[in-house]
Design a protein around this motif. Structure first.
Motif, PDB file in Angstrom:
ATOM      1  N   GLU A  46      52.128  59.920  34.561  1.00 14.77           N
ATOM      2  CA  GLU A  46      51.418  59.022  33.663  1.00 14.77           C
ATOM      3  C   GLU A  46      51.063  57.708  34.343  1.00 14.77           C
ATOM      4  N   TRP A  47      49.744  57.352  34.277  1.00 10.84           N
ATOM      5  CA  TRP A  47      49.257  56.081  34.816  1.00 10.84           C
ATOM      6  C   TRP A  47      49.129  55.064  33.691  1.00 10.84           C
ATOM      7  N   LEU A  48      49.409  53.817  33.995  1.00 12.22           N
ATOM      8  CA  LEU A  48      49.262  52.738  33.035  1.00 12.22           C
ATOM      9  C   LEU A  48      48.464  51.606  33.664  1.00 12.22           C
ATOM     10  N   SER A  49      47.802  50.800  32.826  1.00 10.51           N
ATOM     11  CA  SER A  49      47.029  49.669  33.333  1.00 10.51           C
ATOM     12  C   SER A  49      47.121  48.513  32.343  1.00 10.51           C
ATOM     13  N   PHE A  50      46.930  47.305  32.883  1.00 10.87           N
ATOM     14  CA  PHE A  50      47.003  46.098  32.048  1.00 10.87           C
ATOM     15  C   PHE A  50      46.151  45.019  32.697  1.00 10.87           C
ATOM     16  N   GLU A  51      45.386  44.306  31.860  1.00 13.81           N
ATOM     17  CA  GLU A  51      44.536  43.223  32.361  1.00 13.81           C
ATOM     18  C   GLU A  51      45.283  41.901  32.270  1.00 13.81           C
ATOM     19  N   VAL A  52      45.598  41.357  33.423  1.00 13.31           N
ATOM     20  CA  VAL A  52      46.284  40.068  33.491  1.00 13.31           C
ATOM     21  C   VAL A  52      45.210  38.981  33.388  1.00 13.31           C
ATOM     22  N   SER A  53      45.225  38.207  32.308  1.00  8.99           N
ATOM     23  CA  SER A  53      44.168  37.233  32.048  1.00  8.99           C
ATOM     24  C   SER A  53      44.682  35.807  32.176  1.00  8.99           C
ATOM     25  N   GLY A  54      43.781  34.853  31.974  1.00  4.63           N
ATOM     26  CA  GLY A  54      44.137  33.440  32.055  1.00  4.63           C
ATOM     27  C   GLY A  54      44.299  32.928  33.471  1.00  4.63           C
ATOM     28  N   LEU A  55      43.645  33.572  34.449  1.00  6.74           N
ATOM     29  CA  LEU A  55      43.779  33.182  35.848  1.00  6.74           C
ATOM     30  C   LEU A  55      42.604  32.294  36.267  1.00  6.74           C
ATOM     31  N   GLN A  56      42.705  31.734  37.455  1.00  7.96           N
ATOM     32  CA  GLN A  56      41.629  30.908  38.004  1.00  7.96           C
ATOM     33  C   GLN A  56      40.669  31.777  38.819  1.00  7.96           C
ATOM     34  N   PRO A  57      39.364  31.516  38.710  1.00 10.99           N
ATOM     35  CA  PRO A  57      38.415  32.303  39.508  1.00 10.99           C
ATOM     36  C   PRO A  57      38.604  32.076  41.006  1.00 10.99           C
ATOM     37  N   ASN A  58      38.295  33.108  41.767  1.00  8.85           N
ATOM     38  CA  ASN A  58      38.307  33.037  43.236  1.00  8.85           C
ATOM     39  C   ASN A  58      39.624  32.483  43.768  1.00  8.85           C
ATOM     40  N   SER A  59      40.755  32.978  43.232  1.00 12.79           N
ATOM     41  CA  SER A  59      42.095  32.510  43.626  1.00 12.79           C
ATOM     42  C   SER A  59      42.989  33.710  43.917  1.00 12.79           C
ATOM     43  N   GLU A  60      43.919  33.522  44.849  1.00 15.02           N
ATOM     44  CA  GLU A  60      44.838  34.587  45.254  1.00 15.02           C
ATOM     45  C   GLU A  60      46.053  34.601  44.337  1.00 15.02           C
ATOM     46  N   TYR A  61      46.381  35.790  43.799  1.00 17.02           N
ATOM     47  CA  TYR A  61      47.539  35.936  42.920  1.00 17.02           C
ATOM     48  C   TYR A  61      48.419  37.076  43.421  1.00 17.02           C
ATOM     49  N   ALA A  62      49.737  36.950  43.128  1.00 15.32           N
ATOM     50  CA  ALA A  62      50.716  37.989  43.468  1.00 15.32           C
ATOM     51  C   ALA A  62      51.366  38.478  42.181  1.00 15.32           C
ATOM     52  N   VAL A  63      51.556  39.806  42.079  1.00 14.51           N
ATOM     53  CA  VAL A  63      52.094  40.404  40.860  1.00 14.51           C
ATOM     54  C   VAL A  63      53.142  41.437  41.233  1.00 14.51           C
ATOM     55  N   SER A  64      54.262  41.463  40.477  1.00 11.28           N
ATOM     56  CA  SER A  64      55.256  42.538  40.574  1.00 11.28           C
ATOM     57  C   SER A  64      55.508  43.080  39.181  1.00 11.28           C
ATOM     58  N   ALA A  65      56.072  44.300  39.100  1.00 13.75           N
ATOM     59  CA  ALA A  65      56.276  44.955  37.802  1.00 13.75           C
ATOM     60  C   ALA A  65      57.656  45.573  37.732  1.00 13.75           C
TER      61      ALA A  65
END
Length: 456
Positions: free
Chosen positions: A150-169
């Motif tokens: 099973e695959w899952l997805s989520f849209e992480v919002s409220g970020l700044q345009p053209n910026s580098e982000y790091a995510v863990s789950a």
């Protein structure tokens, strides 16, 4: 696990219990004097089946009745798998996170939600010392996630345009949170510039009745490179017939064209980027205001023919031009007319009125066909001689009659002559009868009329 001693022990010395996990099997030997036992090293939230056999020196008894039990839930023992991040070209303030659920044997219960840890870039491979945001993805149907594919997805919002982000789950069951994945980095897509152009000015020497020039200062944006500008000019008075003007340029100055004359305009500038979004331009600058010079008006509208008392007079009526391009009170109107094949000449000029009567000379030459008179109305602004003309509708053109126009005139003159001859004849008859002392039957009505006239 508790159990009772067999009713017929026959010198029982040992007990055996069996446990099954999925497809595996485990056997435990218990001393005969023990009547309960704790089975350890089991998996969380797994159903086990227990059976017991008694044994002595002669052999094993039959299995007891099977008992099936679930162990309690525990926190997941593994992190989600294959975590990836994707930028969204149409949404520069979001990232799409995609991952797989932990394997079935590592879930240790029903996964109810996932926790995503988000930070702006990394410092030595971690988010320590930075603003960390956590978002929760709740599983809509937890029981459906029994498949490890099973695959899952989520849209992480409220970020700044053209910026580098790091995510863990990490995954969570009712018993707690499991281990987290490593951090995955991704840059958000390009958005609209956040900074607005500065020092927007109107060049006074550039103002005409149809144009004005605007200049501004380029302000670099920290998160995106501006590739152009959008300039918007909005009329403030005649908003019905004067349209807003919008254009794009890569320069820091532009000449706005095709404007209405004598109109106040509000002008703003926006910086734009190459972002693939619905509106790639940023916020508007502080507005500047300017008014164009007086220009030539557009043509008068709804020119019609009104009622006139004379057959040789043409009464025209009209309405204000849609675009006066100057003060309405200073408008002048000139009426140009022609009869037949004649060239149009100015017949009359009026000031600040919307109607006029014009004398039309149909000519004296006799012709077999009718001659049509045509007129146009032109509007002028004070000190601006140029104007636009507008003709009246064909169905309201004045028709000058030549041959036919003398018929009623001749008939009228003939009637007057006949009446005068009759009066003279009756007068002579009156004189004759008065001299001879007798009135004829024909003259009697005239006698009464003459007596009244003499008395008056």
């Amino acid at each position: 696990m508790c159990f009772a001693i067999p009713s017929r022990r026959n010198i029982t010395t040992n007990y055996f219990t069996g446990s099954a996990v999925v497809h595996s099997r485990k056997t435990i030997t218990i001393e005969g004097s023990v009547h309960n036992y704790t089975v350890g090293d089991l998996l969380a939230y797994v159903q086990y089946e227990f059976k017991i056999q008694a044994k002595n020196e002669l052999g094993y008894s039959d299995n007891s009745k099977a008992v099936r039990l679930y162990t309690k839930e525990g926190a997941p023992s593994a992190a989600p798998r294959n975590l990836t991040l994707q930028s969204i070209p149409s949404n520069p303030t979001s990232l799409q996170a995609i991952w797989k659920a932990p394997c079935v044997e590592d879930r240790n219960g029903i996964i109810l939600k996932y926790k995503l840890t988000v930070c702006l870039s990394l410092s030595n491979g971690t988010c320590s010392g930075q603003d960390i945001t956590t978002v929760t993805y709740k599983v809509s149907d937890p029981q459906f996630l029994k498949s490890s594919r099973e695959w899952l997805s989520f849209e992480v919002s409220g970020l700044q345009p053209n910026s580098e982000y790091a995510v863990s789950a990490s995954a969570l069951t009712a018993a707690g949170e499991g281990p987290a994945t490593g951090y995955v980095s991704q840059r958000t897509s390009i958005g609209a510039p956040r900074d607005v152009p500065d020092d927007v000015k109107l060049v006074p020497s550039s103002i005409t009745d149809t144009e004005m020039t605007i200049t501004w200062t380029h302000v670099p944006s920290y998160n995106v490179t501006s590739t152009g500008y959008e300039v918007i000019a909005v009329p403030q008075n005649n908003t019905l017939h004067c349209r807003s003007w919008t254009n794009h340029t890569t320069n820091s100055a532009i000449t706005i064209k095709n404007l209405c004359g004598y109109e106040n305009y509000k002008v703003v500038v926006r910086a734009c980027s190459d972002a693939l979004i619905a509106d790639p331009c940023g916020d508007r600058s502080e507005p500047v205001y300017g008014r164009t010079d007086i220009g030539s008006p557009s043509k008068p509208v709804n020119v019609t023919m009104g009622e006139s008392d004379s057959a040789s007079m043409l009464k025209l009526e009209w309405k204000l031009p849609d675009r006066p391009n100057g003060p309405v009170k200073s408008l002048q109107y000139a009426i140009f007319c022609s009869v037949g094949d004649q060239n149009m000449t100015e017949k009359r000029r009026v000031h600040n009125k919307l109607e006029a009567e014009v004398d039309i000379d149909c000519g004296s030459s006799l012709r077999e066909d009718n001659v049509v008179a045509k007129c146009q109305v032109a509007a002028f602004n004070k000190n601006v001689r140029d104007g636009s003309q507008c003709g009246i509708a064909d169905r309201e053109q004045l028709v000058c009659y030549h041959v036919q126009v003398w018929i009623p005139i001749i008939a009228t003159i003939a009637t007057i002559i006949i009446f005068l001859v009759l009066v003279l004849c009756l007068r002579e008859a009156y004189k004759f009868t008065k001299k001879n002392g007798a009135w004829s039957k024909v003259a009697l009505p005239y006698k009464a009329w003459m007596v009244n006239r003499i008395k008056k």
